[in-house]
Write an enzyme that holds these catalytic residues in place. Sequence first.
Site, mmCIF file in Angstrom:
data_model
loop_
_atom_site.group_PDB
_atom_site.id
_atom_site.type_symbol
_atom_site.label_atom_id
_atom_site.label_comp_id
_atom_site.label_asym_id
_atom_site.label_seq_id
_atom_site.Cartn_x
_atom_site.Cartn_y
_atom_site.Cartn_z
ATOM 1 N N CYS A 1 -0.188 -0.473 -22.080
ATOM 2 C CA CYS A 1 -0.649 -0.025 -20.936
ATOM 3 C C CYS A 1 0.344 -0.370 -19.774
ATOM 4 C CB CYS A 1 -2.171 -0.480 -20.656
ATOM 5 S SG CYS A 1 -2.240 -2.212 -20.703
ATOM 6 N N HIS B 1 0.909 -1.193 -0.049
ATOM 7 C CA HIS B 1 -0.002 -0.113 0.061
ATOM 8 C C HIS B 1 0.811 1.264 0.115
ATOM 9 C CE1 HIS B 1 -3.294 -2.594 1.787
ATOM 10 N NE2 HIS B 1 -3.285 -2.521 0.620
HETATM 11 C C1 PEP Z 1 0.761 -5.522 -17.192
HETATM 12 O O1 PEP Z 1 0.862 -6.512 -17.079
HETATM 13 O O2 PEP Z 1 1.459 -4.793 -17.992
HETATM 14 C C2 PEP Z 1 -0.429 -4.836 -16.794
HETATM 15 C C3 PEP Z 1 -0.840 -3.444 -17.454
HETATM 16 O O3 PEP Z 1 -1.182 -5.321 -15.919
HETATM 17 P P1 PEP Z 1 -0.895 -5.432 -14.566
HETATM 18 O O4 PEP Z 1 0.145 -4.529 -14.261
HETATM 19 O O5 PEP Z 1 -2.418 -5.346 -13.619
HETATM 20 O O6 PEP Z 1 -0.703 -6.873 -14.325
#
Ligand code: PEP
Length: 552
Positions: A510, A198
């Site tokens: 992303c 956190h």
């Molecule tokens: C990733 O794996 O790059 C992603 C965006 O998902 P998370 O970080 O939630 O696993």
Amino acid sequence: MTSVCGEIRLQGVPISSGIAIGVIQVFHHNEEWIVPEYEILEEHIELEIGRYKLALSKSQQNLVELKDLFQEEGGSEGATIIEAQIQMLNDPLLTIEIEEKIRASRRNAESVFKTFISDYIRFFDDESDPEIHQRLLDVKDVAARLLKHLYPEWTQHDEKSLMQSIVCSYELIPSHTAEATLGEVQAFITEIGGGTSHAALIAKSKAIPYVSNIKIDVLKESGGSMVIVDGNYGSVIINPSKATISMYQTKQRGQSVRFDVMKEDESEVRTLDGTVIDVQANVQDLTDLDLLKRAKIKKIGLVRTEFLFMRKELENVGENEQYQLYKKFLQLSGNMQVVFRLFDIGSDKKMVSGVHQEPNPALGERSIRFLLKHRKFFSTQIRAILKASAFGNLHIMLPLVTDMNELMEAKTYILEEHSKLIREGFDLPERLSIGCMVEVPAFVIMCDELIKETDFLSIGTNDLVQYTLAVDRSNPLTSNRYGEAHPSILRMIEQVVKIGKKAKVPVSICGEIASNSDYTKKLLDLGVRALSCSPRYIPAIKRAIRSIDLQN
Ligand code: PEP
Ligand code: MG
């Protein structure tokens, strides 16, 4: 540890990006709560309970203010964590039970409270379970706040001095990060604590650089007071030379992130040569939405839906509760496009009790594998999302897809649920937009086939790096091997972007690499034209894009 001309360089784990240069302040975590203990007279019991209630309400008031501050600053993860602490203060264990104990024992409020919390922590503490450990850190945090109101003489540290330096501690508790403001606390260094703690989430949402896995004793023994913290690469430099300081000052200027810049930004982002880049946002909380609208962001490229229910046992979150939240999310996002990623649970996100006792959870039943196996969770979530789809511009994204069978099984199930809901009389959009996260090398290799069945792709580099380089993304011991811009990753990105372009299927990134302005030029050179970033980093990414000339 390496030493160059009097400089000592320590390598830790980068938790929150950014660079800080300043004076170090070692914070000695004083676990001991020393409070007076005495008996009270029968006629003073109600007075004592009143004193306890006042401390409870003052603590609550502090936390509400802290949460409001987060919301104003756009730190949604922080606001969620503080909300959970507010809820703890409403727990009957802390209200009714303590009152009864004061009455029954006829002892002063602080001693009753301290004994109760100490027993609770002793009973539940299990260092080997990071989730329980994290939860107990929250309990200690709330308890310390309440004790300070009951007995102001007791205090854990000199907060004033803590606030103007690079704070170094064995471990951070959430409120230390929550109450820190960028510009006051310049950075955090800790010995333990991973990127998903956190405290780490809050530091990231406040853009405070944070490096963990640094031996605090080594820092103390070095005798140095001036340090550089590089949260991008996880390095800490003690006694930096003038030349090193000046090099980092230059880097720091290029990276300074001011959230309020977002308010002034235009919606369109072009490189110097006029190429339009689609800057999207990764969002996990409703509180970010207003800010994004002001920043004229047109698309939320990733909603980590599991984060919306982070503090709950997922089996207790029903269809209606999910529907109400998704609906509100879409209503508040106006005409923004919103990509809801289906629950990415499992691995380090153990949100369902009784399952996930796996020897190797990152390679186990996580994400779409979990949903396909446990259809109750899949059905509840997809029905809630589909019902909410009438209220906005919604896209559905599948996490961790590995092959065509998995993709088709998930798609077929979603389409069946869609038809069922229409038959049940729901007025839903006719066509669904279903895309995939690209997080597994097998997906990249088979991308030219898989893309035929997807409406869009989003490259999740956080996991793609983990599975390509065979490096656990949350293990501090191997963090130096976790190269988010490893040549193999860059090749994969290039390949997926090319396939997307040929198939006319939109591709974005992303993963965290999209929020790191050090790599923006590289990504655009590879053909990337859409980046979905953490809101904090959007101004820096936009600035980087506007300074890039793709002709050169
Ligand atoms: C990733 O794996 O790059 C992603 C965006 O998902 P998370 O970080 O939630 O696993
Ligand atoms: Mg992922």
